[in-house]
Design a protein around this motif. Structure first.
Motif, mmCIF file in Angstrom:
data_model
loop_
_atom_site.group_PDB
_atom_site.id
_atom_site.type_symbol
_atom_site.label_atom_id
_atom_site.label_comp_id
_atom_site.label_asym_id
_atom_site.label_seq_id
_atom_site.Cartn_x
_atom_site.Cartn_y
_atom_site.Cartn_z
ATOM 1 N N ALA A 1 0.835 -1.204 0.000
ATOM 2 C CA ALA A 1 0.000 0.000 0.000
ATOM 3 C C ALA A 1 0.870 1.255 0.000
ATOM 4 C CB ALA A 1 -0.934 0.003 1.211
ATOM 5 N N GLY A 2 1.973 1.215 0.760
ATOM 6 C CA GLY A 2 2.880 2.363 0.784
ATOM 7 C C GLY A 2 3.526 2.594 -0.564
ATOM 8 N N ASP B 1 2.231 1.745 -3.454
ATOM 9 C CA ASP B 1 1.200 2.246 -4.363
ATOM 10 C C ASP B 1 0.915 3.726 -4.118
ATOM 11 O OD1 ASP B 1 1.022 -0.242 -5.510
ATOM 12 O OD2 ASP B 1 -0.725 -0.869 -4.349
ATOM 13 N N ARG B 2 0.912 4.132 -2.844
ATOM 14 C CA ARG B 2 0.705 5.553 -2.530
ATOM 15 C C ARG B 2 1.840 6.399 -3.080
ATOM 16 N NH1 ARG B 2 -0.925 3.739 2.550
ATOM 17 N NH2 ARG B 2 1.083 4.289 3.443
ATOM 18 N N ASP C 1 1.425 6.837 -6.729
ATOM 19 C CA ASP C 1 0.360 7.815 -7.012
ATOM 20 C C ASP C 1 0.884 9.240 -6.852
ATOM 21 O OD1 ASP C 1 -1.513 5.864 -7.556
ATOM 22 O OD2 ASP C 1 -2.440 5.928 -5.564
ATOM 23 N N ASP D 1 5.187 6.961 6.232
ATOM 24 C CA ASP D 1 4.403 8.132 5.800
ATOM 25 C C ASP D 1 5.105 8.899 4.684
ATOM 26 O OD1 ASP D 1 2.333 7.782 7.759
ATOM 27 O OD2 ASP D 1 3.794 8.431 9.265
ATOM 28 N N PRO E 1 5.054 8.899 1.396
ATOM 29 C CA PRO E 1 4.274 9.537 0.322
ATOM 30 C C PRO E 1 3.609 10.843 0.775
ATOM 31 C CG PRO E 1 3.819 7.179 0.399
ATOM 32 C CD PRO E 1 4.630 7.502 1.625
ATOM 33 N N GLN E 2 2.999 10.820 1.963
ATOM 34 C CA GLN E 2 2.317 12.031 2.452
ATOM 35 C C GLN E 2 3.308 13.143 2.770
ATOM 36 O OE1 GLN E 2 1.727 8.682 3.077
ATOM 37 N NE2 GLN E 2 0.404 8.637 4.886
ATOM 38 N N LYS F 1 4.437 14.661 -0.523
ATOM 39 C CA LYS F 1 3.373 15.440 -1.149
ATOM 40 C C LYS F 1 3.188 16.776 -0.421
ATOM 41 C CE LYS F 1 -1.410 14.841 -2.658
ATOM 42 N NZ LYS F 1 -2.520 13.873 -2.756
#
Length: 308
Positions: free
Chosen positions: A76-77, A79-80, A83, A280, A282-283, A286
């Motif tokens: 999931a990490g 994939d994030r 994205d 964290d 990806p976040q 971003k």
């Protein structure tokens, strides 16, 4: 399942953290594969030093992703992160394309390289690093980044007109390398160049086949200077993630930089907000990019090759 720590492959055999490479953008699920436009893999008709653009003239930015067991990063990490990568490059005027193992296998030299690698003790990671060079040649050459490298100052016109006339050019660098300080977190080159340098990397793998770890970065750092160019212009996130005191410095650190690398190493050596972990990433990336857009002035990207 529980969140495993992302695996850090940016350590060379001497244990020096070269400070940038994190895993080679591994992982690809079926849905993503189907979103890649067929036109991205013509592989033919590109003149030396030109890369593909879509009919609208939007240049392609590639990353390579192969899901392998060793990443210790949650799917999931990953994939994030993909994205965030896709959105950021798209917003910056590029057409983001994710390459995978199926693309690498289309290279005419794939079986030859795979045969050589059978005799090399290095792990799965080392092979993935080679796969991405072959996949880039199949795609017709052009630009590739690690999946945790995001754009800052614009350089999209270079998508149509590659720097150094298409000669293989590396934009990441590190100060503590033993020889070359090249880090292939952002790379450009014509199709022929991606294949040529893949061959040199394979030669290096064979020469260092008994090392605990060997990567495309290790190989590049041991090559002769004339084999490729270096235009240092990738910032590393640990230089801008040092708490509030460095927020103003971040605009200075990123002057002339094409991109910024949110590597595993960078986050280990940066200051995260309370409650944040490496998962964290990806976040964090971003949010920082949004902060940069709002606070820093755009500057012209560096075009100077490093003096040998």
């Amino acid at each position: 399942g529980e969140m495993a720590e992302p695996y850090q492959v940016g350590m060379n055999s001497a244990g020096n953290s070269d400070g940038m490479k994190t895993h080679a953008n591994m992982g690809q699920n079926e849905e993503e594969v189907n979103t890649i436009p067929d036109s991205g893999f013509s592989g033919g008709g590109n003149t030396h030093g030109n890369m593909q653009t879509s009919p609208s003239g939007v240049p392609a930015m590639y990353t390579y992703f192969e899901r392998i067991k060793q990443t210790h990063q949650t799917d999931a990490g990953d994939d994030r992160m993909l994205d965030v990568w896709s959105d950021a490059w798209s917003d910056a005027g590029w057409r983001p394309i994710i390459l995978n193992y199926d693309d690498a296998k289309k290279h005419p030299d794939f079986d030859h390289f795979a045969g050589i690698l059978k005799d090399v003790k290095l792990g799965e990671f080392s092979k993935v690093y080679i796969h991405r060079w072959l996949a880039m040649a199949v795609a017709g050459g052009g630009w590739m980044t690690d999946y945790d490298v995001l754009p800052i100052n614009p350089f999209d016109w270079e998508g149509r007109d590659l720097p150094n006339d298409g000669k293989l050019t590396v934009y990441g660098d590190t100060i503590d390398a033993r020889h070359h300080s090249a880090v292939p977190s952002l790379v450009s080159g014509s199709r022929e160049e991606w294949t040529r340098v893949a061959g040199l990397i394979i030669d290096s793998y064979v020469e260092h086949k008994n090392e605990n770890h060997w990567s495309d970065m290790n190989a590049l750092q041991h090559m002769d200077y004339e084999e490729f160019e270096v235009i240092p212009s990738v910032a590393v996130a640990n230089d801008v993630l040092q708490g509030e005191k460095t927020e103003n410095e971040a605009c200075i650190v990123t002057e002339g930089m094409r991109a910024i690398h949110f590597s595993h190493y960078a986050l280990q050596h940066g200051v995260l907000r309370p409650g944040e972990t490496l998962n964290d990433r990806p976040q964090i990336a971003k949010r920082w990019l949004r902060w940069w857009d709002q606070n820093c002035d755009i500057t012209e990207v560096s075009v100077e090759n490093r003096i040998k």
